[in-house]
Enzyme design. Sequence first.
Site, short mmCIF file in Angstrom:
data_model
loop_
_atom_site.label_atom_id
_atom_site.label_comp_id
_atom_site.label_asym_id
_atom_site.label_seq_id
_atom_site.Cartn_x
_atom_site.Cartn_y
_atom_site.Cartn_z
N HIS A 99 -13.32 -21.24 -38.52
CA HIS A 99 -12.03 -21.31 -39.00
C HIS A 99 -11.03 -20.57 -38.33
O HIS A 99 -10.16 -19.70 -38.63
CB HIS A 99 -12.18 -20.25 -40.47
CG HIS A 99 -12.94 -20.76 -41.71
ND1 HIS A 99 -12.40 -21.68 -42.34
CD2 HIS A 99 -14.15 -20.60 -42.02
CE1 HIS A 99 -13.66 -22.03 -43.52
NE2 HIS A 99 -14.38 -21.28 -43.37
N ASP A 121 -18.22 -17.19 -42.05
CA ASP A 121 -18.72 -18.38 -43.20
C ASP A 121 -18.34 -19.56 -42.34
O ASP A 121 -17.67 -19.75 -41.65
CB ASP A 121 -18.03 -18.04 -44.48
CG ASP A 121 -16.77 -18.46 -44.43
OD1 ASP A 121 -15.97 -17.89 -43.55
OD2 ASP A 121 -16.20 -19.16 -45.31
N GLU A 122 -19.26 -20.85 -42.87
CA GLU A 122 -19.03 -22.14 -42.62
C GLU A 122 -18.73 -22.27 -41.28
O GLU A 122 -17.76 -23.00 -40.98
CB GLU A 122 -17.68 -22.66 -43.40
CG GLU A 122 -18.02 -22.59 -44.97
CD GLU A 122 -16.72 -22.96 -45.91
OE1 GLU A 122 -17.02 -23.42 -47.02
OE2 GLU A 122 -15.68 -22.48 -45.44
N ALA A 123 -19.50 -21.66 -40.32
CA ALA A 123 -19.09 -21.94 -38.81
C ALA A 123 -20.19 -23.10 -38.50
O ALA A 123 -21.32 -22.92 -37.51
CB ALA A 123 -19.82 -20.74 -38.14
#
Length: 587
Positions: free
Chosen positions: A275, A338-340
């Site tokens: 992100h 998150d969401e790496a």
Amino acid sequence: MKTPFARRLGRTLAVLALIGASIPLSSAAAATPALQSIVPVPVSVTPAAGVSFPLAATTKIVTEAGSAPAKQVGDYLAGVLRPSTGFALPVSDAPASVPSDSIALLLSGAPATVGTQGYQLVSTASSVTVRAQTADGLFAGVQTLRQLLPGRVESPAVQPGPWSVPGATIVDYPRFGYRGAMLDVARHFHPVSTVKRYLDELAQYKINNLHLHLADDQGWRIQIDSWPRLTTYGGSTQVGGGAGGYYTKAQYTDIVNYAASRHITIIPEIDMPGHVNAALASYAELNCNGVAPALRTDTAVGYSSLCISKGITYTFIADVLRELAALTPGPYIHIGGDEASSTSAADYVTFVNKVLPLVAATGKSVVGWHDIAKASLPASASPQFWGTSTSDAGVSTAVSRGSKVILSPANKAYLDMKYNSSTPIGLSWAGYIEVQDAYNWNPGAYLSGVGESAVRGVESPLWTETVATPADVDYLAFPRLAAHAELGWSPWSTHDWTAFRTRLGAQAPRWVAQSINFYRSSQVSWDTGGTTNPGTCTDSAWSASQVYTGGNVVSHNGHKWTAKWWTQGEEPGTTGEWGVWTDNGAC
């Protein structure tokens, strides 16, 4: 593909099905007595039958003598009550005994059970006295006092009285010390005024933390002197394009101070290692290949990553954390995590293990999305669970090492999820979340291996891919935010959907007076008393059972409405751009 008429017919049939299932539709409901209307519900309420305190032009507010924090709470209360009542409500030090015709805010005499955030409120015919051990407790008691007065007391303009507080003794304290909300200002930038408005809305439901998501792929929103292009370039756009924006250090400090005046702690988040496209676009050297990508205004996730192997990455992070910590008096910094998806599992653990001591060097404790529990966290770190399952091995391990968990399950607590398929804004990847869904889960027994004592609290995230205005914030947050506030504050023994939806419905006049653009869920019988009585126009009041066709005009919630086409059961003002009613304005 369904035609618009087919969609409308489907919604109408769904509404009629709800009627058949005995789920009450929004309707003109009798006003609920004030002591049965408090959200979050207090630990104990003992009514004093036949007793009430009249708030009058001569009423004064007295606060613990010599206590600046108590005086600040008194000034806040006066600021809430003066516009609607027109009363002077002077604030002064309390004498040795509580005077008649007064509201007293005292830091002595509270039961030991209320702890550092609770209070005791006693209302008699001659006075209202709130006692607490701290100013935080006094502030919480003031929020309950507001709800003991008619909803129109929240109006910014003078309203007719009378103003009466029912007699009672209330003893109250929170289930969890941490009760939070999150506002994403990265996907769509939201100015200082919107954040302050949200802080005011949070405070009245005893929420004491606001987590600000300050950086993401689409924008960087906080000034960092050592890396100025983060904002001047990385903050220059947002989802869908547009100018974006960012907070100067002075503006961020203004938000922090305003939050403190509402007894709310600001928790800043810089998401990493993913992100981060706004940062990568701003500085080529942060990329492994040394090439800056273009700015992004779409809503894709998982494609960006800081360069785990580069030393400059950690110089960058240390600089950002140092400057952010200097601006933030609260105990926490949120590092995202998150969401790496573009970071390998091994690199991810390496990265988190390098960042943890950088946060510790600032004197702050780490909060991160529960993905960070893949690394070995110190006991002071708080993983924030955002998943849709009821178990997570990393979180369980972190708890066994002493960590406490913040619960934000996406299918229960994410305010950006749509209420249903017809609501005009929001997402649905975690499912639809109606009000009952938001309320009916137990944070103390939700995750396996995470008992009540291992829960730091509950937080309600609001991601803003579809949220561009304060009205959008209101629509997705209310009424679900109030449901989450009750989960965080009230004892589980009081948890009861039927009782809650009655108390929730009683909030409607208050929200109307505050111009909160709330979603009028058909699961709740909204109180249409006070300033929101339907039928005040010359046209007849809307009825759920009546059939309307294009051109029919009705009155509902103080507005005139014209039917665009055939409808039955679809309430005016509840379905946004897909609604079958045109709002012709106030009566």
